[in-house]
Design an enzyme around this catalytic site. Structure first.
Site: not given
Length: 488
Positions: A244-245
């Site tokens: 998710d980064n």
């Protein structure tokens, strides 16, 4: 609106929450110019309403109005484990400005904050601001940082700290986690909306392909392969490469427990919360490849629109195999450039690997060592090359230097030209942790001069800047091991 998906299942309207008595901590004139914000002689916006807007206390300036601020939903893998729904827990997307998205980090709770308070602290905001702008100056794809706005409002982390808001800018803040989110929900319609918007706005070359979604995956994977090769070359550790980064545009985003290498350790871990070393420096390429596999899995339903499940899996598997090839090409080019080699020979890779091993064995300062390579003349005697003094095993580094000088002798460019080229890829200045820490400590006493000074120095990382030479030096032993974690 910047975010392509409408509806409560995709994003929630989220006005920022006010902070009390906001004040400027830092402002990037360079980033302001990118999005056409007029700046006065004091390097702050001519329109004073920008302070209130970037604090989260207002939604308009003289010429801009952001009527629909959003927090978006996404999911992802954290430390290799599926975490389910996550989302913008402390980031609020204000909207578009000059073909960029403007986002506030730390502007209050959102629908996705879970147990968090939605706030950021001064310490982490300064670190993100400085590193975003430093990475841009280094030529590494990244989100930008427009400003840090501070407040005396109290925020509790490991200890009680003060609040701050970091204004971030990027062409898009969409991440792999957005694809994973809708794939996990088996919502192919949303996946298609997301992919179609990316193709239209950011990957138009995929539009006319007979396999647009497969080509989109290849493009995103290749960009991130190139990105991580650039990280390795400059000695940058991200710290938390959760899926998710990871940006779908191949940008460095979500600066948390990052760090530039000081004493070189190939297995350096910059995040003290990373107990297993999953995101250690030498594992970053492998982990980015793993994240691309997560993206491939999430995009499988899109490729299945025109193929059987088995065919779609094979196509994506084949596309995924290009990642290590692209990474290796970019890594080799990056390090050849760092060594001043304009041509390619088979022995170059072994030469690079030998140097890195010697640096690891002796704990040599990464940035300074590569910068000093540019001072070597082809006809130098090994015993007169001063950098050999940084290595424990003098005999082994002498052998390497002999091979390096022999390799340079086969290059056609003169020393002056080669050295000038090397100094455009080997920075003299990077954001070392002890420099950031010193700026933070002064800022916590309401002295922002060091933040401003570092921003100026890091905006010209390849320049000599002799008046700031001390900022290029390796840290003293007592400030070398500054711990950073996910709250940094």
């Amino acid at each position: 609106m910047a975010f392509p998906l409408q509806g409560d299942d995709a994003a929630r309207r989220t006005p920022p929450s006010e902070i009390s008595n906001p004040y400027w901590v830092a402002f990037s004139k360079s980033c302001a110019e990118l999005i056409n914000i007029p700046v006065a002689n004091n390097d702050l916006p001519t329109d004073h309403k920008w302070l209130e807007l970037l604090a989260g206390n207002s939604l308009e300036t003289e010429f801009h109005q952001f009527s629909n601020p959003l927090a978006t939903a996404y999911s992802g893998h954290q430390f290799g484990v599926w975490a389910g729904q996550l989302g913008d827990g402390r980031a609020i997307l204000l909207g578009d400005i000059a073909s960029q998205e403007l986002q506030l980090k730390g502007a209050g709770k959102t629908a996705y904050s879970r147990m968090g308070d939605g706030r950021a602290v001064l310490r982490s905001s300064i670190r993100e601001f400085l590193c975003s702008e430093a990475m841009h100056a280094l030529g590494i794809p990244t989100s930008r940082a427009l400003a840090v706005v501070g407040s005396k409002m109290s925020v509790m982390r490991e200890t009680r700290e003060t609040a701050a808001v970091c204004a971030r800018v990027a062409p898009s803040f969409i991440r792999i986690g957005h694809f994973e989110h809708y794939s996990s929900l088996e919502n192919t319609g949303r996946l298609k909306e997301l992919a179609d918007d990316l193709i239209e706005k950011h990957y138009p070359e995929c539009h006319n392909s007979i396999e647009p979604y497969l080509e989109l995956f290849k493009s995103m994977s290749n960009k991130n392969a190139t990105l991580v090769a650039k990280w390795q070359a400059v000695g940058f550790c991200h710290g938390v490469l959760n899926s998710d980064n990871i940006s779908v545009l191949g940008l460095t985003i979500d600066y948390g427990p990052f760090g530039f290498l000081d004493q070189f350790q190939i297995d350096h871990i910059c995040n003290h919360s990373d107990h297993s070393g999953r995101y250690a420096f030498h594992r970053q390429p492998q982990i980015m490849h793993w994240n691309m596999a997560c993206l491939a899995s999430a995009m499988l339903p899109l490729v299945e629109l025109n193929h059987s499940s088995v065919e779609a899996q094979e196509l994506l598997k084949s596309a995924l195999e290009s990642f290590p090839i692209i990474f290796a090409e970019e890594w080799q080019k990056g390090f050849r450039d760092k060594l001043g080699l304009q041509t390619a020979e088979e022995m170059d890779i072994r030469l690079i690997e030998r140097l890195l091993q010697l640096m690891h064995d002796s704990g040599v300062d990464y940035t300074s060592l590569f910068r000093s390579l540019g001072d070597i003349d082809k006809d130098a005697a090994v015993v007169n090359i001063s950098l050999r003094d940084h290595f424990i095993d003098r005999g082994t580094i002498d052998l390497w230097l002999q091979d390096y000088l022999a390799r340079l002798s086969r290059e056609s460019v003169d020393d002056e030209t080669r050295q000038a080229l090397m100094n455009t890829v080997n920075p003299k200045y990077v954001l070392r942790n002890h420099l950031a820490q010193r700026a933070i400590e002064l800022a916590q006493q309401d002295d922002f001069s060091e933040v401003h000074k570092l921003l100026k120095i890091l905006s010209n990382p390849f320049g000599e800047q002799p008046e700031h030479h001390q900022y290029s030096q390796a840290p003293a032993d007592h400030v070398r091991a500054i711990p950073v974690s996910c709250s940094s």
